[in-house]
Design an enzyme around this catalytic site. Structure first.
Site, PDB file in Angstrom:
ATOM      1  N   ARG A   1      11.821 -30.537  -2.447  1.00  6.71           N
ATOM      2  CA  ARG A   1      11.571 -29.062  -2.530  1.00  6.71           C
ATOM      3  C   ARG A   1      12.284 -28.581  -3.650  1.00  6.71           C
ATOM      4  NH1 ARG A   1      11.592 -30.237   3.520  1.00  6.71           N
ATOM      5  NH2 ARG A   1       9.392 -30.690   3.802  1.00  6.71           N
TER       6      ARG A   1
ATOM      7  N   ASP B   1       9.927 -30.316  19.389  1.00  4.49           N
ATOM      8  CA  ASP B   1       9.864 -30.469  18.113  1.00  4.49           C
ATOM      9  C   ASP B   1      10.027 -29.158  17.364  1.00  4.49           C
ATOM     10  OD1 ASP B   1      10.152 -31.770  15.404  1.00  4.49           O
ATOM     11  OD2 ASP B   1       8.130 -32.150  15.377  1.00  4.49           O
TER      12      ASP B   1
END
Ligand code: CU
Length: 690
Positions: A139, A312
């Site tokens: 990133r 999740d």
């Protein structure tokens, strides 16, 4: 106004700091830029330490943005080209030089005015890493003290000489063979490099790691999974070592408030993801926003978005600092866009809700040890929070619906809501610009035993075959958490891209169809769009060289979305001369192998072949009853072919196939046999027996 005040306070802080002792900032220039409004340079992932992604540049504005054209486009020599990669990096710019990292952790320096390559550094990372859950990506970078910092997929944090790209130091913050890695851009501030860590799907112990920028020496670690006796340690079952394997990893760059002396980060899901049966308790600090002392790592506060997470529902998008006015009071805010589809707006001095968040009773499943209540933010969600009925599914629910071994449709899916992508905040409009995914998962628990270095999910959340996926761009009002404007888009957003905003009244974002778009920050109206030729799934940046303003974006697709893979960096300006690229193939909006060519009697299905890591070849195969199919892992990553029928998983299963391994399955029963890869439940295949 807010920024004006901040500069004054920041300046006062600097005077205090400089006068207090002999301690001198290690890089006063970068530290100053890190706590100033973003102008000519973009020196850290979120623009500055607020993570607002707000640029004060306004040469390009709502009246002239239509004239933007490509100033340059540079291809990065094939780095990150291949099916296993995504290109999610935010480039950095300082003094006319751009620095960008690819999904292979390779780093390139480009002339930010011309795109000319100045140096390149190839990471040389092992191509057989087995600890990458969700595609190879990086990133971005941090900079300071004449160096660039990158966290690699092999769990090393590396410093490079900013002038040459030569390695200055390299520190393993963990061992990738045990399930760890780094995908987030680090944060540099005041001599310290802060790095998150991945492995939430591998039963790891999450943490933030602080390193000495000069030497790479690890200064401290703050574990997101507390040991017995630590703050939050009593939210895990006593007498077990589950806190060593409970996930809670950090997928993104922290924010930092120099005045409060705190760093803030969002924390991911609990492990095993879909099985809470062996971990009664709230399970801190999974799915939380946490603040710790920036110098020492001492705990300051936390806010848990999802108690005892079994969906999740990571907090994966970066936390954003902002100042606002509520009931006439100046407030110090922090906001995080969760996978739940809500933005959580808190007081960054103490972690208490700023706009209002109510604990409400939720459905219960005693076998999952579900939490009695969950936090519901006041305001609007950015995506629908109830699943639509689908044929073949009896259990359908809204957010926090429970499940056990019967597949249960829930929306948002565990992919989001908002996934890794950053939102931006514009202090002129008071709005957050939030990427969102509309997708439904069929949640099912099937149990799992922890094995070091292997996936530890405890179930599945594959989207049902034939279900729809799309996205939203939403402007959320910072002091009410209500929607100012929203637009639905055909593709999921928020898995790679993100938004950036400017004093020119613009919101900028890429989309998986390859287009970068500029919207009116007040209304959401699209004012300009430009085709980059590859999935534009990285956050844009804004900078200035020689008096000209530029907008830049990495365009190289996202393997999880299936957008066009590539290695391009585009920059745009009002003087640009380059026209749009040809449009790439579009990613799927319907889940599963329901369209496309069907092979006849193929006796072999290769996984990860044809330079597409997360796919089956052929994807659809028509065979005669009693035929066998041999599934061979031709890729770099462990995969499976696992039966997937109406959300039920595992009626037949190759088990985990390491690269090169095969398993043969016999198909007797006529009909449609769908299958998925359990570690990568966005891979689908079909065997038609007739
Ligand atoms: Cu797979």
């Amino acid at each position: 106004m807010e920024h004006g005040r901040r500069i004054v306070v920041a300046a006062a802080f600097f005077l205090l700091f400089a006068g207090a002792s002999a301690v001198q900032a290690a890089d006063p220039e970068i530290d100053k830029l890190l706590q100033s409004p973003v102008g000519k340079d973009w020196v850290t992932n979120g623009g500055n330490t607020t993570n607002q992604r707000y640029s004060t540049l306004k040469q390009i504005d709502t009246t002239n943005v239509q004239q933007l054209k490509g100033a340059w486009v540079t291809r990065l020599k094939g780095s990150g080209v291949g099916g296993k990669y995504s290109f999610e990096a935010t480039p950095l710019v300082k003094d006319g030089v751009m620095y960008v990292s690819t999904g292979n952790d390779d780093v390139f320096a480009l002339n930010a005015k011309t795109g000319e390559m100045l140096w390149e550094r190839w990471s040389g990372i092992d191509q057989k890493l087995t600890s990458v859950c969700c595609g190879w990506d990086n990133r971005g970078l941090a900079m300071g003290e004449g160096m660039l910092f990158i966290g690699q997929l092999d769990a090393n944090v590396v410093a490079l000489d900013i002038k040459t790209g030569k390695e200055a130091w390299k520190t393993p913050i963990e061992v990738w063979q045990d399930g760890y890695g780094v995908t987030s851009a680090p944060l540099y501030y005041d001599g310290i490099v802060y790095s998150g860590i991945t492995g939430g799907e591998y039963g790891v112990r999450g943490r933030i790691t602080a390193l000495d920028a000069k030497t790479g020496k690890i200064l401290w670690r703050w574990y997101t999974l507390p040991a017995p006796g630590d703050v939050g340690g009593d939210t895990w079952p006593a007498g077990t070592d589950h806190y060593l394997h409970g996930g809670a990893t950090i997928w993104n760059t922290p924010a930092l408030d120099p005045q409060l002396g705190l760093i803030y980060f969002s924390v991911g899901n609990c492990g095993p993801d879909y099985d809470g049966s062996m971990r009664p308790g709230d399970n801190l600090f999974c799915a939380s926003v946490v603040a710790v002392n920036a110098k020492t790592g001492q705990y300051a506060w936390h806010f848990q978005e999802v108690h005892h997470d079994i969906w999740d529902y990571d907090a994966a998008s970066p936390a954003v600092l902002f100042d606002t006015v509520i009931d006439g009071q100046q407030r110090k805010g922090i906001a995080q866009a969760g996978r739940t589809g809500w933005v959580y707006i808190l007081d960054r001095t103490n972690g208490k809700p700023l706009v209002g968040i109510e604990e409400k009773a939720v459905p219960q499943e005693p076998r999952q040890k579900t939490a009695k209540t969950q936090p519901y933010p006041v305001g609007d969600a950015i995506v629908p929070q109830c699943a639509k009925p689908m044929e073949g599914f009896e259990r359908i629910g809204c957010i926090f619906e429970v499940f056990w071994e019967e597949p249960t449709l829930v929306q948002p899916s565990g992919i989001g809501g908002t996934n890794w992508s950053p939102m931006s905040y514009n202090p002129d409009t008071g709005l957050f610009y939030v990427p969102g995914i509309i997708r439904t998962s069929a949640f099912v628990r099937y149990g799992d035993k922890y094995k070091k270095g292997l996936q530890y999910n405890g179930g599945s959340q594959a989207a049902p075959i034939g279900s729809e996926m799309s996205g939203t761009w939403t402007a959320i009002i910072g002091n009410t958490n209500k929607i100012a404007w929203q637009e639905n888009v055909p593709f999921p957003v928020g898995r790679g891209g993100g938004s950036t905003t400017t004093a020119g009244g613009l919101v900028l974002h890429g989309d998986s169809d390859g287009t970068i778009r500029a919207r009116n920050a007040k209304t959401g109206e699209v004012l300009w769009q430009f085709q980059t030729g590859f999935g534009a799934e990285a956050p844009p940046i804004v900078y200035e060289v020689d008096g000209d303003q530029y907008i830049a974006i990495a365009a190289g697709g996202n393997q999880g979305i299936g957008s066009a893979n590539g290695d391009a960096v585009w920059a745009f300006s009002l003087n640009g001369q380059l026209n749009q690229a040809a449009a790439p193939a579009l990613p799927a909006t319907i889940v599963g192998p329901t369209v496309g060519p069907i092979a006849d009697n193929a006796d072999t299905v290769n996984i990860g072949a044809n330079n597409i890591e997360f796919g089956y070849f052929p994807r659809r195969d028509r065979i005669k009853p009693g035929s066998t199919v041999t599934f061979t892992n031709a890729g770099d990553t462990p995969h499976t072919a696992t039966s997937y029928e109406k959300g039920k998983v595992g009626a037949w299963d190759t088990g985990t196939l390491m690269p090169g391994q095969s398993k043969t399955i016999t198909f007797d029963k006529p009909g449609n046999h769908y299958y998925i890869c359990t570690p990568h439940p966005w891979m689908y295949g079909q065997i038609i027996v007739e």
